[in-house]
Design a protein around this motif. Structure first.
Motif, short mmCIF file in Angstrom:
data_model
loop_
_atom_site.label_atom_id
_atom_site.label_comp_id
_atom_site.label_asym_id
_atom_site.label_seq_id
_atom_site.Cartn_x
_atom_site.Cartn_y
_atom_site.Cartn_z
N GLU A 202 0.48 -1.02 0.46
CA GLU A 202 0.40 -0.06 -0.44
C GLU A 202 0.50 1.36 0.25
N ARG A 249 -6.10 -0.03 -0.93
CA ARG A 249 -6.44 -1.38 -0.06
C ARG A 249 -5.55 -2.45 -0.61
N GLU A 250 -4.81 -3.59 0.23
CA GLU A 250 -4.46 -4.52 0.00
C GLU A 250 -5.35 -5.60 0.73
N GLY A 251 -5.60 -6.57 0.01
CA GLY A 251 -6.47 -7.64 -0.42
C GLY A 251 -6.66 -8.57 -0.42
N ASP A 253 -9.08 -9.05 -2.95
CA ASP A 253 -10.06 -8.49 -4.36
C ASP A 253 -9.48 -7.42 -5.07
N THR A 254 -9.11 -7.93 -6.35
CA THR A 254 -8.02 -6.76 -7.46
C THR A 254 -8.84 -6.55 -8.97
N TYR A 269 -11.50 3.42 -6.21
CA TYR A 269 -10.89 2.20 -5.30
C TYR A 269 -9.68 1.23 -6.24
N ARG A 271 -7.95 -2.02 -5.86
CA ARG A 271 -7.17 -3.26 -4.89
C ARG A 271 -6.67 -3.83 -5.57
N ASP A 273 -3.53 -7.81 -3.95
CA ASP A 273 -2.69 -8.75 -2.95
C ASP A 273 -1.13 -8.38 -3.22
N LEU A 277 -1.61 -5.65 -6.47
CA LEU A 277 -1.53 -4.47 -5.93
C LEU A 277 -1.17 -3.15 -6.73
N GLN A 280 -2.46 -2.91 -10.34
CA GLN A 280 -3.64 -2.08 -10.38
C GLN A 280 -3.73 -0.57 -10.31
#
Length: 663
Positions: A202, A249-251, A253-254, A269, A271, A273, A277, A280
């Motif tokens: 992030e 946001r790291e998570g 969803d991409t 937004y 998003r 991993d 990330l 994106q």
């Protein structure tokens, strides 16, 4: 016949860009000098921006009795240009004058200028200008007649100046509905929202977005703020349709998605991993962004390879434009060589200059000169061939972060009645080759060596892992990026990795906790509560001992094992470091004007750059000496004056000792 020098003036103005507030109105076909609308007023279907916010600089300058300046005015979707409100500074000996406003070859209006010369408010209608690719190209064609039809000599270098311009737009800005339209042609502020404990991924994306977006709006110094994401995951509504908000946001969803924000423009937004990330985030300002014509899109992995600097390139490749000009008595072309466009610090610069000029009649003589700033590099007589083919070497002592190489043709001999004399044209071929070698240490040293010594890839580290620390690093990266159109490539790393890597680095330690290796290289340190140590380029040090404890914050440029490290630190007074960063971003041009190797901030005092005249004089030798570039004992007087003002009367003792030189 007219003179075309827009690029030169616009490029110079780029160093002074700043984002400010907004307003607007309507329009007639012809106009005379009139009172412009107050800057900052607002109304329905109206919006205004100062010209410096638009990347046009605060002033528009004309030369001679006939000249053209072409402006590329960014136009937000939903708006159209309506007026350019400005203050005109006119010569005193005008009999009559006018400015024709044209767009796409069509006359929009003619503005009459008052006789006699004065400083007058001027409102120039722009309605009807053709808007294409989110911009309107507008030409201002000046025509002046002097008293008794005599061309005053003082008009040659400047006749009319339009100051403190404001562009008023009609219409209502359209909010983005697809990712491709997220970034508007005019951006007031970028807000990046992260959680309180941002991850490495992030933090890297935040740094990368700050650099990419700042580079996109080159010359405008767009503020970039890092803010904490609210618990509901939705940022509060922006206070302007020209503010953009990005949530990182790291998570699991991409993708990249436009999301609604109540009562405000939509937020973006980003998003993914830890592995996806950054890809994106790259989409936001990449060449692929124009294909993102949906509100939700994901991009696959793509690498942005660092651009390695060649030993030989062309003026065009260095983004040098405005290579042709015309004028009466003098025609000059300014080749602004930006070391950041070379992609590295350079020395031993040579230009294989090729071009042409108007052959002069027998009754006139002429001289062609090439200068770097105030230093003349070459000169030769103009001849009947009208051809320029000359290799010009730029001495290292004349190199700066931005070096103004001026090629000028000056004529002498017969003069005709004002308006009848034919102008001369000077043209430089953009394919003229420029050769250079890498400078280690850089020329010049200290702050003027930034950002070129931070390329092609920059490591960024902070002493703490908090959102506030990330915010400081992001603001510093944005400030460094404002110095160049060439994007920086920042990567978040640990301090240990930053010190062991061979890549240049930015290290932020607001609490003053630095590794010993880096602490020992700083030009200015507080070794005890009441003692400062100032180190010079020759390895000597000078200490100052004060009667009371003194705190300070600083930005310091260090050469460490052949690479540059910019250190932002304080004596555990992070608020002073924050004040320093805020001061840099508060006025346009402050980053560009920094000199020396230390920016010093004592409590209740403005930051000041500590400059060593001896180091400046030795810039040429420094490129081959291998010594560390730092301030010398000359700085001691400046430090003492600053600190005495902040801490009261001081008792100080000076000692000198030799320390090992850095290699």
């Amino acid at each position: 016949m007219t003179s075309h020098r827009t690029g030169r003036r616009s490029r110079r103005s780029l160093m002074l860009a700043l984002a400010v507030s907004m307003t607007l109105c309507a329009n007639p076909f012809t106009a005379t000098a009139q009172e412009p609308e107050p800057t900052g007023a607002t109304g329905p279907n109206e919006v205004t921006f100062p010209t410096r916010t638009l990347g046009l600089g605060p002033d528009i300058e004309f030369r001679g009795n006939s000249d053209i300046v072409t402006l590329t005015v960014p136009v937000p979707d939903g708006n159209t240009p309506a007026f350019l409100d400005t203050t005109a500074q006119l010569p005193t000996n005008i009999a009559r004058g006018s400015i024709d406003v044209t767009s796409d070859g069509r006359l929009l209006t003619r503005v009459e200028l008052p006789a006699g010369g004065d400083i007058v408010p001027l409102s120039i209608p722009l309605a009807g200008a053709k808007v294409e690719n989110d911009a309107a190209v507008i030409s201002l064609d000046l025509s002046l007649s002097a008293v008794d039809n005599i061309c005053p000599q003082d008009w040659t270098l400047g006749s009319v100046r339009l100051r403190d311009g404001v562009v008023r737009y009609a219409g209502t800005p359209t909010l983005p509905s697809v990712v491709a339209d997220f970034l508007p042609p005019v951006l007031e502020r970028l807000e990046l929202y992260l959680t309180e404990g941002p991850t490495d991924a992030e933090s890297t994306v935040a740094l990368d977005l700050a650099a990419d977006v700042t580079a996109r709006y080159s010359g405008r110094q767009v503020p970039v703020d890092v803010r904490e994401l609210p618990p509901n995951g939705i940022p509060p509504a922006a206070d302007s349709p020209f503010v953009r908000q990005i949530v990182v946001r790291e998570g699991e969803d991409t993708g990249v998605e436009l999301g609604a924000v109540p009562d405000g423009p939509p937020a973006l937004y980003v998003r993914g991993d830890a592995e996806t990330l950054l890809d994106q985030g790259h989409l936001v300002n990449s060449i692929l962004s124009g294909l993102a014509v949906g509100s939700d899109v994901a991009v696959g992995a793509f690498d942005v390879a660092p651009v390695l600097a060649p030993d030989s390139t062309t003026l065009y490749d260095l983004r040098v434009s405005d290579l042709e000009t015309s004028g009466l008595g003098i025609a000059d072309v300014h080749l602004f060589l930006d070391q950041a466009e070379f992609g590295r610090p350079v020395r031993d610069v040579a230009i294989d200059l090729k071009g042409s000029y108007t052959p002069l009649p027998a009754a006139q003589g002429g001289l062609i000169t090439v200068s770097a700033g105030d230093v003349q590099l070459d000169a030769w007589a103009a001849d009947a061939s009208g051809v320029i083919d000359r290799v010009v070497t730029v001495p290292n002592s004349s190199l700066g972060r931005l070096t103004d190489i001026t090629v000028a043709l000056r004529t002498t001999g017969s003069q005709q009645q004002c308006g009848l004399q034919q102008p001369v044209t000077l043209s430089i071929d953009g394919n003229s080759r420029v050769s250079s070698t890498v400078a280690d240490p850089p020329v010049p040293v200290g702050f003027p060596s930034l950002p070129q010594t931070l390329m092609p890839q920059l490591n960024v580290a902070t002493a703490g892992r908090t959102l506030v620390d990330v915010g400081r690093a992001v603001e510093l990266v944005a400030g460094l990026q404002s110095l160049t159109t060439r994007p920086l490539d920042p990567t978040w790393v640990s301090i240990d990795d930053a010190l062991t890597s061979s890549a240049p680095a930015l290290v932020v330690a607001a609490n003053g906790v630095l590794p010993e290796r880096l602490q020992s290289e700083l030009p200015l340190v507080r070794t005890e509560d009441r003692r400062f140590e100032v180190r010079n380029a020759d390895g000597e040090s000078t200490s100052l001992t004060f009667g009371t404890e003194v705190d300070f914050a600083s930005l310091q440029v260090v050469r460490d094992d052949g690479r540059t490290v910019l250190v932002a630190t304080s004596t555990d007074v992070p608020e002073e470091l924050d004040r320093t960063i805020d001061w840099l971003s508060a006025e346009p041009g402050r980053w560009f004007e920094l000199d020396g190797s230390v920016l010093f901030t004592a409590p209740d005092r403005d930051p000041i750059a500590l400059v060593d005249p001896q180091t400046q004089d030795r810039d040429v030798d420094a490129a081959s000496s291998g010594t560390n570039s730092t301030v010398t004992a000359v700085v001691v007087a400046g430090v003492a004056l600053l600190v005495v003002g902040a801490a009261g009367a001081a008792v100080w003792a000076i000692t000198r000792r030799r320390r090992p030189q850095s290699r």
